[in-house]
Write a protein that holds these residues in place. Structure first.
Motif, PDB file in Angstrom:
ATOM      1  N   GLY A  61       0.809  -1.218   0.000  1.00 17.70           N
ATOM      2  CA  GLY A  61       0.000   0.000   0.000  1.00 17.70           C
ATOM      3  C   GLY A  61       0.840   1.266   0.000  1.00 17.70           C
ATOM      4  N   GLY A  62       2.087   1.140   0.453  1.00 16.00           N
ATOM      5  CA  GLY A  62       2.975   2.303   0.476  1.00 16.00           C
ATOM      6  C   GLY A  62       3.651   2.559  -0.866  1.00 16.00           C
ATOM      7  N   ALA A  78      11.157  10.885  -3.277  1.00 14.93           N
ATOM      8  CA  ALA A  78      10.177   9.789  -3.269  1.00 14.93           C
ATOM      9  C   ALA A  78       8.962  10.103  -2.399  1.00 14.93           C
ATOM     10  CB  ALA A  78      10.855   8.501  -2.791  1.00 14.93           C
ATOM     11  N   ASP A  79       9.149  10.908  -1.340  1.00 16.16           N
ATOM     12  CA  ASP A  79       8.015  11.166  -0.440  1.00 16.16           C
ATOM     13  C   ASP A  79       7.018  12.177  -1.025  1.00 16.16           C
ATOM     14  OD1 ASP A  79       9.654  13.344  -0.250  1.00 16.16           O
ATOM     15  OD2 ASP A  79       9.592  13.478   1.941  1.00 16.16           O
ATOM     16  N   GLN A  80       7.323  12.690  -2.213  1.00 10.19           N
ATOM     17  CA  GLN A  80       6.354  13.577  -2.860  1.00 10.19           C
ATOM     18  C   GLN A  80       5.727  12.937  -4.093  1.00 10.19           C
ATOM     19  OE1 GLN A  80       9.122  17.261  -2.077  1.00 10.19           O
ATOM     20  NE2 GLN A  80       7.243  17.952  -3.067  1.00 10.19           N
ATOM     21  N   ILE A  81       5.870  11.606  -4.153  1.00  6.62           N
ATOM     22  CA  ILE A  81       5.300  10.872  -5.285  1.00  6.62           C
ATOM     23  C   ILE A  81       4.195   9.960  -4.771  1.00  6.62           C
ATOM     24  CG2 ILE A  81       5.792   9.071  -7.013  1.00  6.62           C
ATOM     25  CD1 ILE A  81       8.655  10.345  -7.153  1.00  6.62           C
ATOM     26  N   VAL A  82       3.090   9.916  -5.512  1.00  4.36           N
ATOM     27  CA  VAL A  82       2.016   8.966  -5.195  1.00  4.36           C
ATOM     28  C   VAL A  82       1.590   8.319  -6.507  1.00  4.36           C
ATOM     29  CG1 VAL A  82       0.235  10.784  -5.277  1.00  4.36           C
ATOM     30  CG2 VAL A  82      -0.252   8.643  -4.096  1.00  4.36           C
ATOM     31  N   CYS A  83       1.288   7.003  -6.447  1.00 13.87           N
ATOM     32  CA  CYS A  83       0.943   6.286  -7.675  1.00 13.87           C
ATOM     33  C   CYS A  83      -0.551   6.003  -7.708  1.00 13.87           C
ATOM     34  CB  CYS A  83       1.735   4.987  -7.763  1.00 13.87           C
ATOM     35  SG  CYS A  83       3.511   5.271  -7.628  1.00 13.87           S
ATOM     36  N   GLY A  84      -1.063   5.888  -8.915  1.00 10.80           N
ATOM     37  CA  GLY A  84      -2.505   5.671  -9.072  1.00 10.80           C
ATOM     38  C   GLY A  84      -2.823   4.616 -10.097  1.00 10.80           C
ATOM     39  N   ASN A  85      -4.093   4.235 -10.126  1.00 12.09           N
ATOM     40  CA  ASN A  85      -4.603   3.259 -11.084  1.00 12.09           C
ATOM     41  C   ASN A  85      -4.765   3.986 -12.426  1.00 12.09           C
ATOM     42  OD1 ASN A  85      -7.277   1.528 -12.138  1.00 12.09           O
ATOM     43  ND2 ASN A  85      -5.780   0.406 -10.934  1.00 12.09           N
ATOM     44  N   LEU A  93      -8.819  11.901  -8.132  1.00 10.80           N
ATOM     45  CA  LEU A  93      -8.665  12.135  -6.691  1.00 10.80           C
ATOM     46  C   LEU A  93      -8.451  13.620  -6.403  1.00 10.80           C
ATOM     47  CD1 LEU A  93      -6.416   9.086  -5.680  1.00 10.80           C
ATOM     48  CD2 LEU A  93      -8.849   9.419  -5.151  1.00 10.80           C
ATOM     49  N   LEU A  94      -7.678  14.286  -7.244  1.00  9.06           N
ATOM     50  CA  LEU A  94      -7.404  15.708  -7.029  1.00  9.06           C
ATOM     51  C   LEU A  94      -8.671  16.538  -7.224  1.00  9.06           C
ATOM     52  CD1 LEU A  94      -3.925  15.721  -8.747  1.00  9.06           C
ATOM     53  CD2 LEU A  94      -4.355  16.306  -6.338  1.00  9.06           C
ATOM     54  N   ILE A  95      -9.447  16.200  -8.250  1.00  9.21           N
ATOM     55  CA  ILE A  95     -10.705  16.928  -8.467  1.00  9.21           C
ATOM     56  C   ILE A  95     -11.642  16.699  -7.270  1.00  9.21           C
ATOM     57  CG2 ILE A  95     -12.797  17.065  -9.896  1.00  9.21           C
ATOM     58  CD1 ILE A  95     -11.002  16.458 -12.349  1.00  9.21           C
ATOM     59  N   ARG A  96     -11.704  15.455  -6.798  1.00  6.97           N
ATOM     60  CA  ARG A  96     -12.563  15.157  -5.656  1.00  6.97           C
ATOM     61  C   ARG A  96     -12.126  15.913  -4.408  1.00  6.97           C
ATOM     62  NH1 ARG A  96     -12.615   8.920  -4.925  1.00  6.97           N
ATOM     63  NH2 ARG A  96     -13.028   9.479  -2.754  1.00  6.97           N
ATOM     64  N   ALA A  97     -10.808  16.019  -4.249  1.00  9.20           N
ATOM     65  CA  ALA A  97     -10.298  16.659  -3.029  1.00  9.20           C
ATOM     66  C   ALA A  97     -10.481  18.177  -3.041  1.00  9.20           C
ATOM     67  CB  ALA A  97      -8.823  16.317  -2.854  1.00  9.20           C
ATOM     68  N   ASP A 239      -0.458  14.812   1.304  1.00 15.14           N
ATOM     69  CA  ASP A 239      -1.195  14.531   2.534  1.00 15.14           C
ATOM     70  C   ASP A 239      -2.692  14.385   2.272  1.00 15.14           C
ATOM     71  OD1 ASP A 239      -1.584  14.529   5.502  1.00 15.14           O
ATOM     72  OD2 ASP A 239      -2.663  16.376   5.012  1.00 15.14           O
ATOM     73  N   ILE A 240      -3.209  15.236   1.395  1.00 17.44           N
ATOM     74  CA  ILE A 240      -4.645  15.189   1.077  1.00 17.44           C
ATOM     75  C   ILE A 240      -4.972  13.942   0.253  1.00 17.44           C
ATOM     76  CG2 ILE A 240      -6.478  16.383  -0.211  1.00 17.44           C
ATOM     77  CD1 ILE A 240      -5.626  17.726   2.453  1.00 17.44           C
ATOM     78  N   VAL A 241      -4.157  13.687  -0.769  1.00 18.66           N
ATOM     79  CA  VAL A 241      -4.421  12.523  -1.640  1.00 18.66           C
ATOM     80  C   VAL A 241      -4.362  11.232  -0.828  1.00 18.66           C
ATOM     81  CG1 VAL A 241      -3.585  11.177  -3.623  1.00 18.66           C
ATOM     82  CG2 VAL A 241      -3.622  13.682  -3.744  1.00 18.66           C
ATOM     83  N   GLN A 242      -3.400  11.148   0.101  1.00 17.83           N
ATOM     84  CA  GLN A 242      -3.267   9.921   0.902  1.00 17.83           C
ATOM     85  C   GLN A 242      -4.499   9.659   1.780  1.00 17.83           C
ATOM     86  OE1 GLN A 242      -1.310   7.991  -0.154  1.00 17.83           O
ATOM     87  NE2 GLN A 242       0.834   8.598  -0.256  1.00 17.83           N
ATOM     88  N   ARG A 243      -5.220  10.725   2.115  1.00 13.92           N
ATOM     89  CA  ARG A 243      -6.416  10.526   2.935  1.00 13.92           C
ATOM     90  C   ARG A 243      -7.546   9.865   2.159  1.00 13.92           C
ATOM     91  NH1 ARG A 243      -6.678  15.015   7.331  1.00 13.92           N
ATOM     92  NH2 ARG A 243      -4.517  15.697   7.246  1.00 13.92           N
ATOM     93  N   ILE A 244      -7.633  10.126   0.849  1.00  9.37           N
ATOM     94  CA  ILE A 244      -8.784   9.598   0.102  1.00  9.37           C
ATOM     95  C   ILE A 244      -8.416   8.466  -0.857  1.00  9.37           C
ATOM     96  CG2 ILE A 244     -10.198  11.673   0.296  1.00  9.37           C
ATOM     97  CD1 ILE A 244      -9.380  12.426  -2.545  1.00  9.37           C
ATOM     98  N   ARG A 245      -7.131   8.247  -1.072  1.00  8.01           N
ATOM     99  CA  ARG A 245      -6.720   7.131  -1.932  1.00  8.01           C
ATOM    100  C   ARG A 245      -7.073   5.824  -1.232  1.00  8.01           C
ATOM    101  NH1 ARG A 245      -1.916   3.857  -2.249  1.00  8.01           N
ATOM    102  NH2 ARG A 245      -0.860   4.916  -0.532  1.00  8.01           N
ATOM    103  N   THR A 246      -7.598   4.844  -1.990  1.00 10.31           N
ATOM    104  CA  THR A 246      -7.821   3.543  -1.366  1.00 10.31           C
ATOM    105  C   THR A 246      -6.446   2.902  -1.172  1.00 10.31           C
ATOM    106  OG1 THR A 246      -8.162   2.496  -3.510  1.00 10.31           O
ATOM    107  CG2 THR A 246     -10.129   3.220  -2.344  1.00 10.31           C
ATOM    108  N   PRO A 247      -6.238   2.124  -0.088  1.00  6.60           N
ATOM    109  CA  PRO A 247      -4.887   1.678   0.243  1.00  6.60           C
ATOM    110  C   PRO A 247      -4.255   0.813  -0.846  1.00  6.60           C
ATOM    111  CG  PRO A 247      -6.546   0.676   1.692  1.00  6.60           C
ATOM    112  CD  PRO A 247      -7.232   1.743   0.926  1.00  6.60           C
TER     113      PRO A 247
END
Ligand SMILES: *Cc1c(COP(=O)(O)O)cnc(C)c1O
Length: 361
Positions: A61-62, A78-85, A93-97, A239-247
């Motif tokens: 999940g990380g 690396a701590d400023q990168i997030v991966c998605g489907n 996710l960004l639009i939702r947030a 921080d925001i994306v990590q709150r709503i991303r599914t694990p």
């Protein structure tokens, strides 16, 4: 009493995928979705097969290994990168947030349809700025910023035109936006671009709190099937994306294949060179036979047909399909065009031969 659906969702027309069959027969040459005809790095395939040995385990999940690999390949933290489907999920996710009912999402006329769909699903209002000379027009975008604008989304290079705006134009756009507007730079085709005056936007993300860059493994890395993309974000946005991303939004085979792909720099460079060779070749050949090709920096090209010679987009589309080649009919402004993906050598030769015959007939 019937169920109540959010009204804005009724405005959405479901996304239509590029065609893959002609008259019910699976096409031999599919050039409708900007996929890579060369396929992924052999190392990515090997990593995928290895990951198949552990399908009983949940993915990491990380996303640690892939984020590390991207950080290394692109020289980013690396701590400023997030991966998605797919990068598409990250855009969603960004639009939702960041967008609520009635907020405006500003984009260019030919912007990625999924941005419009996700905005409407959120109850936000997509606002479109016209383009100029088949290019994103920064002034037109800036003129349409209102007190309700929450996000500006720029696909650069753009699809379906294949054109790009320069670093200084992107910076001018950013400088003209309020601090509370998120600028999303969608660099799905960035790896194909080899122009000095182009930037996918990493330095803008680094220097500001309101810029995000999304990238994908669906295009140059040839992993469309696995649905994997990434975003480089300010810490506050991560921080925001990590709150709503599914694990477990990204699966193990995709994470493993993408990590191998991004580190295979030589393979990626081979694909880029192949692409550039064919862009140059089409650019030299097509105007000679009377077809107008927009100057592309991507893995696809947009063709415009003469209006006075009985040679039309529909005619060319039919001629290509009769040979099992599938392009993507599109519309830019008022005119109808064909968007065709760069294929492998044989596929591109086949396209050229059909177009030559069609224009000469
Ligand atoms: C292909 C493409 C993408 C990539 O989408 P994925 O979800 O990562 O497959 C993003 N933006 C644009 C403009 C594209 O053409």
């Amino acid at each position: 009493m019937s169920m109540q659906v959010k009204q804005s969702i009724l405005k959405i027309h479901p996304y239509k995928q590029g065609e893959s069959e002609v008259n019910g027969v699976k096409a031999t040459i599919k050039l409708s979705s900007n996929e890579s005809s060369l396929g992924p790095s052999p190392r990515a395939k090997a990593a995928f097969i290895k990951a198949a040995q552990e399908l009983n385990r949940y993915p990491d999940g990380g996303q640690t290994e892939l984020r590390k690999a991207i950080a290394e390949a692109y020289q980013l933290p690396a701590d400023q990168i997030v991966c998605g489907n797919g990068s598409e999920e990250l855009i969603q996710l960004l639009i939702r947030a960041y967008c609520s009912e009635g907020d405006e999402v500003l984009m260019s006329e030919n912007g990625f349809v999924m941005c419009k769909i996700h905005s409407l699903a959120q109850g936000a209002v997509p606002v479109f700025a016209p383009e100029k000379n088949d290019c994103i027009d920064v002034d037109a975008l800036l003129q349409r910023v209102s007190s309700k604008t929450r996000m500006v989304i720029l696909a650069n290079p753009n699809n379906p035109t294949g054109t790009y705006v320069t670093r200084s134009e992107v910076e001018r756009l950013h400088a003209g936006l309020r601090d509370d507007i998120l600028l999303l730079l969608d660099g799905a085709y960035a790896e194909y671009v080899s122009r000095e005056d182009y930037t996918a936007g990493a330095s803008l993300v680094q220097e500001n709190d309101n810029v995000v860059m999304t990238r994908t493994f669906s295009k140059i890395y040839g992993l469309s099937a696995l649905r994997i993309g990434w975003a480089y974000c300010p810490i506050s946005v991560i921080d925001i994306v990590q709150r709503i991303r599914t694990p477990f939004n990204t699966n193990s085979p995709a994470l493993a294949a993408a990590a191998a792909a991004v580190l295979d720099v030589d393979y990626t460079e081979t694909v880029r060179r192949h692409n550039q060779k064919w862009l140059d070749r089409f650019q030299a050949a097509l105007p000679k036979i009377g077809i107008d090709m927009l100057e592309s920096v991507t893995n696809f090209y947009l063709l415009r047909f003469p209006t006075n010679q009985n040679r039309t987009m529909q005619g060319a589309d039919a001629a290509l399909k009769s040979q099992g080649i599938i392009p993507r009919p599109t519309q830019v402004g008022d005119s109808q065009e064909l968007r065709i993906t760069i294929g492998n050598d044989a596929e591109n030769e086949a396209v050229l031969a059909v177009l030559k015959d069609y224009m000469a007939a």
